[in-house]
Structure formats: C-alpha cells, structure tokens
Design an enzyme around this catalytic site. Structure first.
Site, short mmCIF file in Angstrom:
data_model
loop_
_atom_site.label_atom_id
_atom_site.label_comp_id
_atom_site.label_asym_id
_atom_site.label_seq_id
_atom_site.Cartn_x
_atom_site.Cartn_y
_atom_site.Cartn_z
CD GLU A 76 -66.33 -27.21 32.11
OE1 GLU A 76 -66.66 -27.57 30.98
OE2 GLU A 76 -66.56 -26.08 32.57
CG ASP A 77 -61.63 -29.69 35.04
OD1 ASP A 77 -62.32 -28.67 34.86
OD2 ASP A 77 -61.79 -30.45 36.01
#
Ligand code: MN
Length: 485
Positions: A76-77
């Site tokens: 996600e990051d």
C-alpha cells in the site's frame, strides 16, 4: 530501533526451526522499500513494521507471520507489488500481506462509515487467514501506543475503533493482555478526564491499601502450602478501563469502588484447582452468585479457570481465579497460544477438536474463530461493545482492490453489474480467487472477482435467474429487450 539480528534471535529462541534467511530477507526488503519515509513522530517509517513484528514475537508466532508483519505496509505505501512479494517470499506470505493491504484500503474507503462497517472488514480478513488478523491487531496496538503524534481527529477515530472493534476482537480471540492494553490506550484518549480520575483514585487506594494485597496473597499462599499444594499466588490491580466500565455499568462512584484487586492461583493440575477452591471456600465466607466453573464448561474461546469471590482477611472482598499453568498460557495468548503447534499437539493439548476444520493448524484456528463469530453469544463476547453481526452482506474485491458490497447470495453477474453495466452485459463467466467458475456461483466474503467478458454475447432474459440484485436484474431485462429488437 531493533537490530536485524535481534529480531531473528528472538524468533529462533522460541522456534529454532524458523527460516532465518526468510526473516533476514523480509527485514532488508521492507527497510529498503520504506526508504526515507517517516512516521508522524518523525521516526523512520520502518520502525513501525519492525515494532509490529516485535509485538508478534512476544506471542511466539511463526516465521511467516513475522515476515508478514515486516512487509505489512509495503504494497500500500511503497512501490512493492503483490507479484514481487510472491516471487521473493512465496504465495503464502504474498496472500497474507495482500490481506493486510485489503484491510488498509478498506480503512481508507470507509472513514466515515458506521462501526458495523468496520467489523465487516474484519470478517473479511478472518475468512482468509487468521494470521492476517493477528498482524492487524499488533499493527493497531503499535499505532495506539504512538497515538500522541497523530492529529486529534485521527486520535479520536482510532480510539473509538479500537474500543468498538479491535479490543473486543482481541478478547474474543482470547488475548486478554492485548485487549487490556488496547482498551486502556483508547480510554486515555477518548475520556481523558475519566481516565485521570480513575488512575488518581487507583494511586490513592494503592497508598491506602499498601500491605493489604500482600497480606491477602500470603494468606492464600499459606493455606495452599499447609495443604501440600504447589501453588503460585499473585495479586493484581484491575486496569483503569475495566474499573471505569464497572462503575458505569453498576452506577457506582469512585469512592464506593472497592474490589479493584484480583488474585490468581496457578497450580499444576485440574485436581489441585478444585482442592484450592475447597480450601478457599471453607476458610472464608463466599460471596453468593460469584462462583463460576469454566474448567468443566470452558468459554467458547477455550478460556478455562475457576472464578470465585470470598470475604477474605480483614473482611475484604477477594476475587480469585484458580487455574493450571496451561490454562494460564491459553488465557494470556488465546488463539496465538496454539499458533506454533502441529496438528496432533494441538489436539492433544486442547482435547476438543473443531468441526469441519481444514488440515493446517491455522485452518483449525480459523474455523474456531468463525464458529465463535457465528455463535456469538452477546453475553459472553459482545458485552460492553457496540458490535453487531451482519450476515446479510458479502464484501468482494476487484483485482485492483476496489470493494464491492453485495447482498448475500450474490453472484459474479451481480458483481459485474455493480462494477459497470457494460461489463455486466458482456459477462459470461468469472474467476474467483484465480479459479474459473460459472456465472451463478455464490460469492463469499473476501473473494477477488475477475469477470470474463465476451463482446459477441447476446443477453437473454433467462440470465435474470443468475442474479439477485435489482440493479442486475433490471439491466438484464433491458439488455434482453434490446437484443430482441
Ligand atoms: Mn501498519
């Protein structure tokens, strides 16, 4: 920040067969992937997944779970992809990290959603692999421990979610220490004045009762020793949130607050549990209605213990928990207590098996959790929480992680129409979690759905039978009429 070798050593200490190379790979990969990213506190971002992994080593979880903890935010990051994780760490860890990514995306989707919405997200996680949930709980714990760096709004939201969803869930999974810490952290941010009042009062009572706890502890220990029972007796102050909840429920004031101490007697055998109980009941007067035997009738999360309350030395009400060492281990670690066990050991130590569980120990745990959820007894699990179980909806994902909510019984055809009418009209079959399936297959929570389309397909009204949503059925009728024309 913990060093790489320290983490690896911690794991090897409780699991000498752990895959050292895997842990090292995950550590280096996550550290590089997060690069210069910073947390709100200014600390390197990587310190967060590392702390999450450290929390899970306290629960003695397997190498795959620890690696997943290190990797839990990379998809996600950072630039990392699921494919890359699969290649580097294998599909098992790939799917665990994917589960955490999905939960994180859901967090973003439904910032303003109702509590129940949050709970459903967790159900989705549960339905794939219980380890996803363990990492999520550790993730939440670390975020709660570092909440002071966040903005007031997110503090508030995180604390509410923690009290409503995560703490009860930890309790449901039998992880009491985790539950208590989550509760106290959330309590502190949500009700700062109440928190302060309770802790102040605790400090005062501690001063006032200095010696009393030790006196009671020794009295119990002496009685056990006299009877020739090897017992370990400890006294323990209740946690601020537990005290506050009790005050709220029973409408009592801080001044009236009395039984804030609990005592625990740990013995070697079940027989000794009942012998200690007999001694306690014949030495001191019992408080009526407080005796509970969770040894012969364990709680659904496998918690076992005998509880009783007596009027002890100096006529103090004394709450007692009597249990064996094994029971203590289960009470502390809950679901995680069995995480490293092989199947046979699990059955041998546990006595009772879970129906319909798959072969792996984790499959067993998952089955146990789902049975807990299905049979959720409000009194036992959902007391003091606002949780509600919703059985009327399924939550599925597009390959890009978009969440599609559908009524239970929905099919890939409903899914296709929910994504886009054109996709619905061209849908002929689907892949669910990579498996080719007919268009009328029932979807389940957490399914990833890819729709197979055909431009040449002519929609007939008969397809209406394959859909349950009004939207899909209306669109099918419309497409069929147009096709006829
Ligand atoms: Mn995280």
């Amino acid at each position: 920040m913990m060093r790489q070798y320290e983490l690896v050593e911690r794991v090897l200490k409780y699991d000498p067969k752990a895959d050292e190379a895997l842990l090292n790979r995950a550590y280096v990969y996550a550290m590089k992937a997060h690069g210069n990213q910073k947390r709100a506190s200014g600390a390197p971002y990587f310190s967060h997944p590392l702390e999450v992994a450290a929390i899970l080593t306290e629960l003695k979880l397997d190498d795959a779970t620890i690696a997943t903890a290190l990797l839990h935010d990379v998809i996600e990051d950072t630039d990392a992809t699921r494919t890359e994780i699969d290649q580097m760490f294998g599909p098992e860890i790939g799917s665990l990290v994917d589960g955490l990514t999905k939960i994180k995306r859901l967090d973003l989707v439904s910032k303003r959603a109702e509590q129940a919405e949050n709970f459903r997200k967790l159900l989705i996680a549960i339905s794939t692999d219980i380890r996803v949930l363990l990492v999520k709980l550790a993730d939440r714990l670390h975020n709660m421990r570092t909440l002071e760096h966040m903005k007031p709004e997110s503090r508030q939201r995180n604390s509410e979610e923690t009290l409503d969803i995560y703490a009860p869930l930890a309790g449901m999974m039998g992880m009491q220490a985790l539950r208590e810490e989550l509760e106290d952290l959330a309590f502190r941010w949500l009700y700062p004045e109440a928190y302060e009042a309770v802790t102040d009062r605790l400090i005062e009572m501690r001063k006032h009762n200095r010696g009393l706890v030790e006196e009671i502890r020794q009295a119990i220990a002496r009685k056990c020793a006299d009877a020739g029972i090897a017992a370990e007796t400890t006294g323990r102050e209740k946690k601020p949130y537990a005290i506050w909840r009790k005050m709220e429920n029973k409408q009592i004031s801080l001044e009236q607050l009395s039984d804030i101490y609990g005592f625990r007697v740990i013995v070697d055998s079940i027989e000794d549990c009942y012998r200690v109980l007999g001694i306690v009941h014949t030495t001191w007067g019992t408080v009526p209605g407080r005796f509970k035997d969770y040894i012969s009738a364990p709680k659904r999360n496998n918690y076992q213990s005998v509880h009783t309350t007596v009027y002890g030395p100096r006529h103090q009400r004394v709450e007692l928990q009597i249990r064996t060492r094994e029971m203590q281990h289960t009470a502390e670690f809950g679901i995680a207590a069995h995480a490293l066990y092989k199947d046979q050991q699990y059955q041998a130590t546990n006595g009772h098996d879970v129906e319909g569980a798959d072969d792996s120990p984790y499959g067993r745990l998952r089955a146990m959790i789902s049975s807990l959820l299905e049979a959720a007894n409000p009194e036992e699990f959902l007391e003091h929480t606002k949780l509600e179980l919703f059985h009327d909806q399924v939550f599925c994902f597009t390959p890009k992680g978009r969440l599609i909510a559908l009524p239970r019984g929905a099919t890939p055809l409903d899914f296709a129409y929910a994504v886009h009418t054109d996709i619905g009209n061209e849908a002929i079959a689907a892949y669910i979690n990579g498996r080719h399936v007919p268009i009328d297959t029932h979807l389940r929570n957490g399914d990833e759905v890819v729709i197979e389309t055909s431009k040449n397909h002519v929609r007939s009204a008969a397809w209406e039978a394959f859909a349950v949503t009004g939207r899909a059925r209306a669109a099918i009728r419309r497409a069929a009429r147009e096709a006829e024309r």
